[in-house]
Motif scaffolding. Structure first.
Motif, PDB file in Angstrom:
ATOM      1  N   LYS A   1       0.832  -1.214   0.000  1.00  0.00           N
ATOM      2  CA  LYS A   1       0.000   0.000   0.000  1.00  0.00           C
ATOM      3  C   LYS A   1       0.867   1.266   0.000  1.00  0.00           C
ATOM      4  O   LYS A   1       0.626   2.183  -0.762  1.00  0.00           O
TER       5      LYS A   1
ATOM      6  N   TYR B   1      -0.554   4.997  14.318  1.00  0.00           N
ATOM      7  CA  TYR B   1      -0.827   3.939  15.305  1.00  0.00           C
ATOM      8  C   TYR B   1       0.479   3.354  15.840  1.00  0.00           C
ATOM      9  O   TYR B   1       0.578   2.992  17.008  1.00  0.00           O
TER      10      TYR B   1
ATOM     11  N   SER C   1      -1.416  -3.737  16.474  1.00  0.00           N
ATOM     12  CA  SER C   1      -2.815  -4.069  16.165  1.00  0.00           C
ATOM     13  C   SER C   1      -3.694  -4.006  17.404  1.00  0.00           C
ATOM     14  O   SER C   1      -4.860  -3.630  17.327  1.00  0.00           O
TER      15      SER C   1
ATOM     16  N   ARG D   1      -8.393   5.227  18.196  1.00  0.00           N
ATOM     17  CA  ARG D   1      -8.865   5.442  16.819  1.00  0.00           C
ATOM     18  C   ARG D   1      -9.492   6.825  16.684  1.00  0.00           C
ATOM     19  O   ARG D   1      -9.268   7.528  15.709  1.00  0.00           O
TER      20      ARG D   1
ATOM     21  N   GLY E   1      -4.039   2.863   4.736  1.00  0.00           N
ATOM     22  CA  GLY E   1      -4.337   2.333   6.069  1.00  0.00           C
ATOM     23  C   GLY E   1      -5.283   1.158   6.004  1.00  0.00           C
ATOM     24  O   GLY E   1      -5.167   0.287   5.120  1.00  0.00           O
ATOM     25  N   ARG E   2      -6.221   1.118   6.947  1.00  0.00           N
ATOM     26  CA  ARG E   2      -7.177   0.003   6.999  1.00  0.00           C
ATOM     27  C   ARG E   2      -8.630   0.476   6.911  1.00  0.00           C
ATOM     28  O   ARG E   2      -9.507  -0.294   6.532  1.00  0.00           O
ATOM     29  N   ASP E   3      -8.868   1.733   7.336  1.00  0.00           N
ATOM     30  CA  ASP E   3     -10.249   2.243   7.404  1.00  0.00           C
ATOM     31  C   ASP E   3     -10.367   3.591   6.704  1.00  0.00           C
ATOM     32  O   ASP E   3     -11.232   4.385   7.022  1.00  0.00           O
ATOM     33  N   ILE E   4      -9.465   3.859   5.783  1.00  0.00           N
ATOM     34  CA  ILE E   4      -9.434   5.207   5.193  1.00  0.00           C
ATOM     35  C   ILE E   4     -10.627   5.419   4.259  1.00  0.00           C
ATOM     36  O   ILE E   4     -11.286   6.456   4.308  1.00  0.00           O
TER      37      ILE E   4
HETATM   38  O1   DC Z   1       0.098  -0.047   7.683  1.00  0.00           O
HETATM   39  P1   DC Z   1       0.898  -0.503   8.900  1.00  0.00           P
HETATM   40  O2   DC Z   1       1.333  -1.932   8.859  1.00  0.00           O
HETATM   41  O3   DC Z   1       2.011   0.418   9.244  1.00  0.00           O
HETATM   42  O4   DC Z   1      -0.158  -0.375  10.116  1.00  0.00           O
HETATM   43  C1   DC Z   1       0.204  -0.724  11.433  1.00  0.00           C
HETATM   44  C2   DC Z   1      -1.009  -1.215  12.177  1.00  0.00           C
HETATM   45  O5   DC Z   1      -1.910  -0.130  12.420  1.00  0.00           O
HETATM   46  C3   DC Z   1      -1.824  -2.301  11.466  1.00  0.00           C
HETATM   47  O6   DC Z   1      -1.611  -3.568  12.019  1.00  0.00           O
HETATM   48  C4   DC Z   1      -3.251  -1.902  11.637  1.00  0.00           C
HETATM   49  C5   DC Z   1      -3.231  -0.513  12.196  1.00  0.00           C
HETATM   50  N1   DC Z   1      -3.878   0.462  11.312  1.00  0.00           N
HETATM   51  C6   DC Z   1      -5.229   0.675  11.492  1.00  0.00           C
HETATM   52  O7   DC Z   1      -5.855   0.009  12.302  1.00  0.00           O
HETATM   53  N2   DC Z   1      -5.849   1.631  10.767  1.00  0.00           N
HETATM   54  C7   DC Z   1      -5.181   2.359   9.873  1.00  0.00           C
HETATM   55  N3   DC Z   1      -5.817   3.301   9.189  1.00  0.00           N
HETATM   56  C8   DC Z   1      -3.807   2.122   9.659  1.00  0.00           C
HETATM   57  C9   DC Z   1      -3.179   1.151  10.384  1.00  0.00           C
END
Ligand code: DC
Length: 228
Positions: free
Chosen positions: A17, A39, A102, A111, A131-134
């Protein structure tokens, strides 16, 4: 003048990503924001200060002492994350942080703290955030949402290579376990779990080179830009 858009890139751990997000930001002259770094920096603060993150009150109090900022580094041409005025861009990539992040990212208060800042960063558009929830929570109205995936064996190999260059003692099992654990926690947590937004475009890069995935994403960007 070409209108600026918001591009969100969500997906599983280690599927490239940030590589894609950086390429797009550079090409378009947009701001790149690595939301995961926030995070990770919070996790670093909690670990250093022995914060018991299962205690809501302690988390709330600790967050008041955290100031996060992204500052542009002209050498790398990228924004790097600062935790209370200290550049932590590189320390937060350690496996020690990856093992705990995590759990920290699953905390509601954490969050809310991060998401509020992320939303502000996109106020003027012209931003690529990964990210995960963007695409689901931070910018649900983003013009272009990409959801990335790749076969897990490929993702483990890629992340192992990255860690091995920094620490030859790391084993492939450690990396695999960490990825599996993070994917599980990230997609099963109560607050904004990782999921593909309905209107996100799926990009599986198992068989793609970085150039091919960039070209695909740029096709989507151009389609979106010409539509507005
Ligand atoms: O993208 P990354 O591996 O650096 O993210 C680190 C941790 O942060 C990942 O395990 C999940 C969390 N994360 C999240 O919950 N929401 C986000 N928008 C970005 C990352």
């Amino acid at each position: 003048m070409v209108k600026k858009i918001i591009i969100t890139i969500d997906g599983w751990s280690s599927c490239g990503k940030s590589t894609l997000a950086k390429q797009l930001a550079k090409e378009l002259g947009y701001l790149y924001v690595d939301s995961g770094a926030m995070y990770r920096a919070i996790t670093l603060f909690f670990l250093r200060n022995h914060i018991d993150w299962t205690d809501k009150k302690e988390v709330k109090k600790a967050l008041k002492d955290i100031n996060l900022a992204f500052i542009f580094n002209p050498k790398t041409q990228l924004s790097e994350i600062y935790l209370n005025d200290e550049n932590v861009e590189y320390v937060i990539r350690d496996l020690v942080i990856a093992e705990k992040v995590s759990d920290v990212a699953a905390i509601k208060g954490v969050r809310e703290f991060a998401v509020a800042q992320q939303k502000k960063m996109g106020a003027k558009k012209g931003i690529v955030m990964d990210g995960r929830d963007i695409g689901t929570v931070v910018f649900p109205k983003a013009e272009l949402k990409i959801f990335m995936t790749a076969d897990s064996a490929v993702r483990v190999q890629r992340r192992f290579k990255e860690f091995f260059e920094k620490n030859p003692n790391v084993t492939i099992e450690e990396v695999k376990n960490n990825l599996e654990m993070r994917d599980y926690i990230d997609s099963n947590r109560k607050v904004s779990p990782l999921r593909k937004a309905e209107d996100a475009l799926l990009l599986d890069n198992t068989q793609l080179t970085q150039t091919q995935q960039f070209q695909k994403a740029m096709e989507w960007v151009n389609q979106k830009i010409t539509k507005i």
